[in-house]
Motif scaffolding. Structure first.
Motif, PDB file in Angstrom:
ATOM      1  N   SER A  23       9.779   2.711  10.134  1.00 37.64           N
ATOM      2  CA  SER A  23      10.106   2.755   9.009  1.00 37.64           C
ATOM      3  C   SER A  23      10.021   1.920   8.087  1.00 37.64           C
ATOM      4  N   SER A  24      10.021   0.346   8.725  1.00 41.02           N
ATOM      5  CA  SER A  24       9.491  -0.701   7.938  1.00 41.02           C
ATOM      6  C   SER A  24       8.249  -0.614   7.658  1.00 41.02           C
ATOM      7  N   SER A  29       4.904  -0.148   2.790  1.00 43.34           N
ATOM      8  CA  SER A  29       3.266   0.376   2.277  1.00 43.34           C
ATOM      9  C   SER A  29       4.298   1.394   0.152  1.00 43.34           C
ATOM     10  N   ILE A  30       5.327   1.656   0.462  1.00 40.38           N
ATOM     11  CA  ILE A  30       5.946   1.826  -0.704  1.00 40.38           C
ATOM     12  C   ILE A  30       5.584   0.658  -1.559  1.00 40.38           C
ATOM     13  N   VAL A  31       6.717  -0.469  -1.287  1.00 37.28           N
ATOM     14  CA  VAL A  31       6.397  -1.754  -2.049  1.00 37.28           C
ATOM     15  C   VAL A  31       5.354  -1.959  -1.627  1.00 37.28           C
ATOM     16  N   SER A  32       4.258  -2.228  -1.647  1.00 36.49           N
ATOM     17  CA  SER A  32       3.344  -2.591  -1.227  1.00 36.49           C
ATOM     18  C   SER A  32       1.795  -1.669  -3.097  1.00 36.49           C
ATOM     19  N   SER A  33       2.509  -0.050  -2.670  1.00 38.58           N
ATOM     20  CA  SER A  33       2.492   0.663  -3.754  1.00 38.58           C
ATOM     21  C   SER A  33       2.615   0.203  -5.350  1.00 38.58           C
ATOM     22  N   ILE A  34       3.996   0.150  -4.933  1.00 38.07           N
ATOM     23  CA  ILE A  34       3.933   0.243  -6.645  1.00 38.07           C
ATOM     24  C   ILE A  34       3.973  -0.992  -6.911  1.00 38.07           C
ATOM     25  N   ALA A  35       3.808  -2.185  -5.744  1.00 37.22           N
ATOM     26  CA  ALA A  35       2.870  -3.623  -6.059  1.00 37.22           C
ATOM     27  C   ALA A  35       1.790  -3.854  -6.769  1.00 37.22           C
ATOM     28  N   ILE A  39       0.920   0.262 -14.052  1.00 33.96           N
ATOM     29  CA  ILE A  39       1.702  -0.663 -14.906  1.00 33.96           C
ATOM     30  C   ILE A  39       2.766  -1.907 -14.872  1.00 33.96           C
ATOM     31  N   VAL A  40       2.576  -1.634 -13.226  1.00 34.59           N
ATOM     32  CA  VAL A  40       2.906  -3.839 -12.830  1.00 34.59           C
ATOM     33  C   VAL A  40       2.233  -4.533 -12.820  1.00 34.59           C
TER      34      VAL A  40
END
Length: 110
Positions: A23-24, A29-35, A39-40
């Motif tokens: 889960s971590s 991976s979600i945080v890295s994909s957002i980062a 747009i970021v």
């Protein structure tokens, strides 16, 4: 012993066997994909550009303030001092004239 060089401190065990690691990993991976989203990246670039422009603006404003301040000190302050001296001299002449009994001349109206 590990082949990697240790930098001191306490080494923590690997979390590979930990059931929460999946889960971590997915949250990472979600945080890295957002980062890594365009747009970021564009937001970071805009913030960097704004900081650069602000720095240059403050730098040029400081230079302009220095030029204005030194110009004032070199040109205007001596003029103010000389005008004050002339006013004091005129007042002294008027005072002497009134003591000597000569008719005083009214100071020029501004």
């Amino acid at each position: 012993m590990s082949t990697q060089a240790r930098r001191g401190g306490v080494s923590l065990p690997d979390k590979r066997g930990n059931p929460r690691s999946s889960s971590s990993a997915s949250s990472k991976s979600i945080v890295s994909s957002i980062a890594e989203h365009p747009i970021v990246a564009r937001g970071k670039q805009v913030a960097s550009d704004a900081a650069y422009v602000t720095k240059k603006l403050l730098n040029s404003t400081g230079k302009a303030a220095w030029i204005a301040g030194t110009t004032f000190l070199v040109l205007v302050v001596p003029l103010i001092i000389e005008m004050d001296r002339e006013q004091q001299l005129n007042e002294l002449e008027l005072q002497q004239a009134s003591l000597l009994g000569t008719p005083s001349i009214a100071p020029p109206q501004k």
